[in-house]
Design an enzyme around this catalytic site. Sequence first.
Site, PDB file in Angstrom:
ATOM      1  CB  SER A 127      -0.899   0.003   1.240  1.00 39.38           C
ATOM      2  OG  SER A 127      -1.502   1.264   1.430  1.00 39.38           O
ATOM      3  CE1 TYR A 152      -4.362  -2.038   4.831  1.00 38.25           C
ATOM      4  CE2 TYR A 152      -3.633   0.171   4.247  1.00 38.25           C
ATOM      5  CZ  TYR A 152      -4.017  -1.101   3.871  1.00 38.25           C
ATOM      6  OH  TYR A 152      -4.067  -1.438   2.550  1.00 38.25           O
TER       7      TYR A 152
END
Length: 321
Positions: A127, A152
Amino acid sequence: MKILVTGAAGFIGQAVCKRLLTDQLSVVGIDNLNDYYPPALKQARLSELDSFEQFEFSALDFSNAIEVQRLFESNVFDGVIHLGAQAGVRYSIENPAAYTASNLVGFANILECCRRHKTPHLVYASSSSVYGRNAKVPFSESDPVEHPASYYAATKRSNELMAESYVNLYDMAITGLRFFTVYGPWGRPDMAPWLFTDAILKGVPIKLFNHGQMSRDFTYIDDIVEGVVRIFRKPPEGNKGHALYNIGNSSPVQLIEFIETIERCCGKQAEKILLPMQDGDVPATFADTSRLEQAIGFIPGTPLQVGMSKFVEWFRSYHKI
């Protein structure tokens, strides 16, 4: 070829499955169909794949090591595309345990089965969040990524380090893709394109964090799929090693401009509420995709107006509005 795709009922996972199936490959898709957002949307995505005879789906949780081992023992995979994960920056603040189970334990299970069964190439989703609040733009794969702004992001950076260690220890071929704000038809209800479109069409005020002073490198789903499939077909040189690529539109858009684009697509004006920055958010994302272009001769380039028009058209159709 038979390919395993994790997160097959997810936004990117379903789109990748559809492309592989269209290319006449056999696909085994797995997903735990959790309720992070409505499972009905996940089931609707899967129904788009029902017409393909070479698609097989299992409701399986890859954080369960025994289930993953059984899956690999009953199939011979020519490659694995690992797109399943617990997504969402803000939810990781509320429920970090879900990210530990899926993104860390689950990824470790996939790595170990790929090692034991000598999977030729593992491609996994990282990501753009790994860049945290890096001030230097555009973000390059060679930039330091030592200060994640959310749990995350920390799990995604951990995936990269786990993959690197497996490659060093076991001579595997693994590629990580740092996705930049993916949007398009069948997107996620927790992301800005869906939230803002829904609010504008309903006449509900929208919340602009950091007083709207943020920018994102919005990347259309078809461009993401093209990049994933091309990278999957191009393992690291010599069929061993760990490669990392940004995959983004290389054209960051200010939040205000993004909303104006949605307004044009919806034919309605938005009522805006300006709020401070939220925990876990970053002010900007911006992908340097030169490494991706050199590797596969492709970079994302769908203009935001084009991509959002397609999303709003799909959104209206899906919700019958």
